[in-house]
Design an enzyme around this catalytic site. Structure first.
Site, PDB file in Angstrom:
ATOM      1  N   LEU A  71       0.821  -1.218   0.000  1.00  0.00           N
ATOM      2  CA  LEU A  71       0.000   0.000   0.000  1.00  0.00           C
ATOM      3  C   LEU A  71       0.854   1.267   0.000  1.00  0.00           C
ATOM      4  CD1 LEU A  71      -2.782  -1.204   2.464  1.00  0.00           C
ATOM      5  CD2 LEU A  71      -2.878  -1.109  -0.036  1.00  0.00           C
ATOM      6  N   GLU A 114      10.681   6.644 -22.967  1.00  0.00           N
ATOM      7  CA  GLU A 114      10.497   7.804 -22.066  1.00  0.00           C
ATOM      8  C   GLU A 114      11.846   8.529 -21.868  1.00  0.00           C
ATOM      9  OE1 GLU A 114       8.336   6.819 -18.365  1.00  0.00           O
ATOM     10  OE2 GLU A 114       9.932   7.892 -17.324  1.00  0.00           O
ATOM     11  N   ASN A 139      -0.495  -4.981   3.732  1.00  0.00           N
ATOM     12  CA  ASN A 139       0.810  -4.347   3.609  1.00  0.00           C
ATOM     13  C   ASN A 139       1.715  -4.902   4.708  1.00  0.00           C
ATOM     14  OD1 ASN A 139       2.232  -2.002   2.161  1.00  0.00           O
ATOM     15  ND2 ASN A 139       2.703  -1.628   4.318  1.00  0.00           N
ATOM     16  N   ARG A 140       3.005  -5.095   4.368  1.00  0.00           N
ATOM     17  CA  ARG A 140       3.941  -5.668   5.342  1.00  0.00           C
ATOM     18  C   ARG A 140       3.886  -4.907   6.669  1.00  0.00           C
ATOM     19  NH1 ARG A 140      10.222  -5.383   3.930  1.00  0.00           N
ATOM     20  NH2 ARG A 140       9.646  -3.184   3.978  1.00  0.00           N
ATOM     21  N   HIS A 168       8.781   0.957 -22.957  1.00  0.00           N
ATOM     22  CA  HIS A 168       8.100   2.228 -22.659  1.00  0.00           C
ATOM     23  C   HIS A 168       9.046   3.155 -21.899  1.00  0.00           C
ATOM     24  CE1 HIS A 168       6.162   4.779 -19.640  1.00  0.00           C
ATOM     25  NE2 HIS A 168       5.176   4.959 -20.503  1.00  0.00           N
ATOM     26  N   ASN A 169       9.709   2.622 -20.895  1.00  0.00           N
ATOM     27  CA  ASN A 169      10.592   3.465 -20.089  1.00  0.00           C
ATOM     28  C   ASN A 169      11.813   3.918 -20.894  1.00  0.00           C
ATOM     29  OD1 ASN A 169       8.737   2.669 -18.167  1.00  0.00           O
ATOM     30  ND2 ASN A 169      10.243   2.535 -16.549  1.00  0.00           N
ATOM     31  N   SER A 186       1.969   1.888 -15.843  1.00  0.00           N
ATOM     32  CA  SER A 186       2.609   3.191 -15.967  1.00  0.00           C
ATOM     33  C   SER A 186       1.598   4.305 -15.761  1.00  0.00           C
ATOM     34  CB  SER A 186       3.248   3.355 -17.348  1.00  0.00           C
ATOM     35  OG  SER A 186       3.762   4.667 -17.464  1.00  0.00           O
ATOM     36  N   GLY A 187       2.070   5.393 -15.182  1.00  0.00           N
ATOM     37  CA  GLY A 187       1.190   6.540 -15.002  1.00  0.00           C
ATOM     38  C   GLY A 187       1.379   7.218 -13.662  1.00  0.00           C
ATOM     39  N   LYS A 212       6.789  -2.772 -20.919  1.00  0.00           N
ATOM     40  CA  LYS A 212       6.926  -1.664 -19.958  1.00  0.00           C
ATOM     41  C   LYS A 212       8.365  -1.143 -19.974  1.00  0.00           C
ATOM     42  CE  LYS A 212       6.211   1.307 -16.756  1.00  0.00           C
ATOM     43  NZ  LYS A 212       6.767   1.296 -15.458  1.00  0.00           N
TER      44      LYS A 212
HETATM   45  P1  NBP Z   1       7.806   1.196  -3.563  1.00  0.00           P
HETATM   46  O1  NBP Z   1       8.512   0.719  -4.780  1.00  0.00           O
HETATM   47  O2  NBP Z   1       8.371   2.345  -2.806  1.00  0.00           O
HETATM   48  O3  NBP Z   1       7.631  -0.044  -2.569  1.00  0.00           O
HETATM   49  C1  NBP Z   1       7.064   0.119  -1.302  1.00  0.00           C
HETATM   50  C2  NBP Z   1       6.122  -1.034  -0.999  1.00  0.00           C
HETATM   51  O4  NBP Z   1       6.827  -2.286  -1.051  1.00  0.00           O
HETATM   52  C3  NBP Z   1       5.601  -0.909   0.441  1.00  0.00           C
HETATM   53  O5  NBP Z   1       4.266  -1.354   0.469  1.00  0.00           O
HETATM   54  C4  NBP Z   1       6.533  -1.844   1.204  1.00  0.00           C
HETATM   55  O6  NBP Z   1       5.996  -2.314   2.412  1.00  0.00           O
HETATM   56  C5  NBP Z   1       6.647  -2.960   0.198  1.00  0.00           C
HETATM   57  N1  NBP Z   1       7.739  -3.906   0.442  1.00  0.00           N
HETATM   58  C6  NBP Z   1       9.080  -3.730   0.392  1.00  0.00           C
HETATM   59 BR1  NBP Z   1       9.910  -2.138   0.067  1.00  0.00          BR
HETATM   60  N2  NBP Z   1       9.785  -4.840   0.652  1.00  0.00           N
HETATM   61  C7  NBP Z   1       8.839  -5.781   0.890  1.00  0.00           C
HETATM   62  C8  NBP Z   1       8.916  -7.144   1.211  1.00  0.00           C
HETATM   63  N3  NBP Z   1      10.094  -7.767   1.320  1.00  0.00           N
HETATM   64  N4  NBP Z   1       7.759  -7.826   1.411  1.00  0.00           N
HETATM   65  C9  NBP Z   1       6.579  -7.202   1.318  1.00  0.00           C
HETATM   66  N5  NBP Z   1       6.429  -5.900   0.972  1.00  0.00           N
HETATM   67  C10 NBP Z   1       7.552  -5.195   0.769  1.00  0.00           C
HETATM   68  O7  NBP Z   1       6.262   1.529  -3.895  1.00  0.00           O
HETATM   69  P2  NBP Z   1       5.601   2.270  -5.149  1.00  0.00           P
HETATM   70  O8  NBP Z   1       6.322   3.510  -5.514  1.00  0.00           O
HETATM   71  O9  NBP Z   1       4.146   2.339  -4.841  1.00  0.00           O
HETATM   72  O10 NBP Z   1       5.803   1.231  -6.341  1.00  0.00           O
HETATM   73  C11 NBP Z   1       5.322  -0.093  -6.308  1.00  0.00           C
HETATM   74  C12 NBP Z   1       5.829  -0.805  -7.557  1.00  0.00           C
HETATM   75  O11 NBP Z   1       5.290  -0.145  -8.696  1.00  0.00           O
HETATM   76  C13 NBP Z   1       7.351  -0.768  -7.709  1.00  0.00           C
HETATM   77  O12 NBP Z   1       7.789  -1.945  -8.312  1.00  0.00           O
HETATM   78  C14 NBP Z   1       7.585   0.396  -8.618  1.00  0.00           C
HETATM   79  O13 NBP Z   1       8.793   0.296  -9.341  1.00  0.00           O
HETATM   80  C15 NBP Z   1       6.362   0.299  -9.526  1.00  0.00           C
HETATM   81  N6  NBP Z   1       5.942   1.557 -10.157  1.00  0.00           N
HETATM   82  C16 NBP Z   1       6.012   2.732  -9.480  1.00  0.00           C
HETATM   83  C17 NBP Z   1       5.592   3.907 -10.084  1.00  0.00           C
HETATM   84  C18 NBP Z   1       5.626   5.219  -9.340  1.00  0.00           C
HETATM   85  O14 NBP Z   1       5.331   6.245  -9.964  1.00  0.00           O
HETATM   86  N7  NBP Z   1       5.936   5.228  -8.052  1.00  0.00           N
HETATM   87  C19 NBP Z   1       5.086   3.870 -11.390  1.00  0.00           C
HETATM   88  C20 NBP Z   1       4.990   2.653 -12.034  1.00  0.00           C
HETATM   89  C21 NBP Z   1       5.427   1.504 -11.416  1.00  0.00           C
HETATM   90  P3  NBP Z   1       6.297  -1.480   3.773  1.00  0.00           P
HETATM   91  O15 NBP Z   1       5.267  -0.412   3.829  1.00  0.00           O
HETATM   92  O16 NBP Z   1       6.115  -2.508   4.837  1.00  0.00           O
HETATM   93  O17 NBP Z   1       7.717  -0.964   3.694  1.00  0.00           O
END
Ligand code: NBP
Length: 473
Positions: free
Chosen positions: A11, A193, A33-34, A189-190, A129-130, A186
């Site tokens: 989350l 980008e 969420n962890r 795409h990046n 993406s977005g 994807k």
């Molecule tokens: P993050 O990439 O910052 O990841 C944070 C989440 O991962 C938290 O919920 C965290 O739990 C959980 N987590 C981690 Br860190 N290690 C874990 C583990 N060992 N077991 C279970 N949960 C774990 O979050 P995000 O920016 O929302 O992105 C999520 C995914 O989407 C990533 O792969 C990212 O590359 C991709 N993405 C991001 C974007 C963007 O704009 N941010 C866009 C497109 C794709 P916690 O709360 O307990 O630490």
């Protein structure tokens, strides 16, 4: 009680917004969420009164889901995904579907699909993406993995995806292909980008340095360009960025931002994969290199006082040179996308995917960072000829390049003459000039290879493989 349509783990920014998006489309979502405090925060905060099921263990999450279970992971890409899969598997039944919606490296998705299918489960590696806003209102979604899982996720993913088309009803989400295909697309795409952003930066820099325009003036030019064929999200945000003032100093905020760029590695993955497959994508690669060079700020500052620059000699009228920059940007962008689609073609063969290139262009038409009008033209080009060898051979793009090339060459020449680095513009032009050349200097290269390594060569006048004893008189 098993009541939720889908479960989501993770989350953070992306996960929480995707949950709210799914819920707004009528789905009941179980969340975990962890750090379980985040579950409570969501249930009592943005998710209050919504059809969400907060859970505090993976077992509880799995128990809350209708069968076959659909569990989407939105966690940090890498080992966290494998950890989570290992923890989930003991609670799953055959046929259940695990979905990784993070930015995973596509070979990991190939491996995970195979491993989970071998155990009777199903896996989807899904590019999303977005960013934050896209996740909430409609991202571009690129699903791949276990083909049999797609019909079960299609209604949910197409409901939450961005929509395009005259009636705003075509989802930017369609099946991409087996195992790692979704995450591969994807990744491309990046890479694209990276290329788009670098090209826009070079256009900005030419206006700044050669035409001596201020940030707001340059913003106005981008505002004009936004109304034409360059219409895209990245041009739109560039327009807005250039018009924004720093509240502290009153200066354009772009002028006080340090010119040292970061990267998270997806551009590097694209470049490395292109090297592996032997596909030239110089424009995207130059974009990665440009970020690395920008990061060498201290060395650049030191070198700037020691290395000779050419004498500035620029006296072209703004009214003449702005269209030159525009056309250079447009033509270079076409080259960059052409390279990206060439790489997709090679990947389809290398990894045994049946990719639909027009469809992929449409996936990127809305919701994602590279969303642009221009992708409609790419879709049309592939609809007209799905086997197109190179996008630049599509009549529409050939025509655009023909009309742009004098201006494109003018922009590249003036920048080079005056010592302005435009690696993406000039590499795109070199790509074009090499691709359209029936003859290249590789004859000499082959001779060199044969001279020092007896690598042999072919001849223009007869078939076969030849070697010359170069040191014999
Ligand atoms: P993050 O990439 O910052 O990841 C944070 C989440 O991962 C938290 O919920 C965290 O739990 C959980 N987590 C981690 Br860190 N290690 C874990 C583990 N060992 N077991 C279970 N949960 C774990 O979050 P995000 O920016 O929302 O992105 C999520 C995914 O989407 C990533 O792969 C990212 O590359 C991709 N993405 C991001 C974007 C963007 O704009 N941010 C866009 C497109 C794709 P916690 O709360 O307990 O630490």
């Amino acid at each position: 009680m098993a009541q939720a349509d889908i479960g989501l783990i993770g989350l953070a920014v992306m996960g929480e917004n995707l949950v709210l998006n799914m819920e707004s489309r009528g789905y009941t979502v179980a969340v975990f969420n962890r750090t379980t405090a985040k579950v409570d925060e969501l249930i009592q905060g943005r998710g209050k009164g919504k059809k969400l099921v907060g859970t505090h263990s993976l077992k509880e999450l799995v128990g809350a889901l209708k069968s076959p279970r659909k569990i989407m992971m939105m966690v940090k890409a890498g080992p966290a995904v494998d950890d989570l899969i290992d923890q989930l598997v003991p609670f799953l039944d055959k046929g259940d579907i695990l979905i990784d919606g993070g930015n995973s490296f596509f070979p990991d998705s190939i491996r995970r699909t195979k491993a989970l299918e071998a155990k009777g489960f199903r896996f989807l590696g899904v590019g999303v993406s977005g960013g934050e806003e896209g996740a909430l209102k409609g991202p571009s979604i690129m699903p791949g993995g276990s083909t049999s899982a797609w019909p079960e996720l299609k209604p949910i993913f197409q409901a939450i995806a961005a929509k395009v088309g005259p009636n705003n009803d075509i989802p930017c989400c369609e099946w991409v292909g087996s195992d790692g295909a979704g995450h591969y697309v994807k990744m491309i795409h990046n890479g694209i980008e990276y290329g788009d952003m670098q090209l826009i930066c070079e256009a900005y820099f030419m206006m700044k340095v050669l035409l001596k325009m201020s940030a707001p003036e340059i913003g106005e030019v981008f505002a004009e360009w936004y109304k034409g064929p360059l219409n895209s999200y990245l041009i739109e945000i560039t327009r807005d960025i250039l018009g924004k003032k720093d509240p502290e100093t009153g200066k354009p905020i772009v002028d006080i931002i340090l010119d040292r760029a970061g990267q998270k590695g997806t551009g590097k993955w694209t470049s490395q994969n292109a090297m592996d497959l032997g596909v030239p994508i110089p424009t995207m690669m130059e974009a990665v290199v440009a970020r690395s060079l920008s990061a060498m700020k201290d060395e650049r500052v030191a070198a700037s006082t020691r290395l000779p620059a050419p004498e500035m000699n620029f006296n072209i009228d703004k009214a003449k040179f702005l269209p030159a920059i525009h056309d250079a940007l447009y033509a270079s962008k076409i080259m960059s996308y052409a390279q990206g689609f060439q790489l997709l073609r090679a990947a389809a063969t290398a990894y045994n995917w049946d990719l639909n290139y027009g469809q992929i262009a449409l996936l990127w038409r809305g919701g994602c960072i590279i969303r642009a009008q221009f992708l409609e033209d790419i879709k049309k080009a592939y609809d007209a000829d799905p086997k197109l060898a190179n996008l630049i051979l599509a009549p529409y793009f050939t025509d655009v390049i023909g009309k742009s090339q004098a201006n494109w060459r003018l922009a590249v020449a003036e920048a080079s003459k005056n010592g302005i680095a435009i690696p993406a513009f000039s590499s795109a032009l070199s790509y074009y000039d090499q691709y359209r050349s029936a003859s290249l200097p590789a004859n000499l290269l082959q001779a060199q290879r044969d001279y020092f390594g007896a690598h042999t060569y072919e001849r223009v006048d007869k078939p076969g493989v030849f070697h010359t004893e170069w040191l014999q008189a």
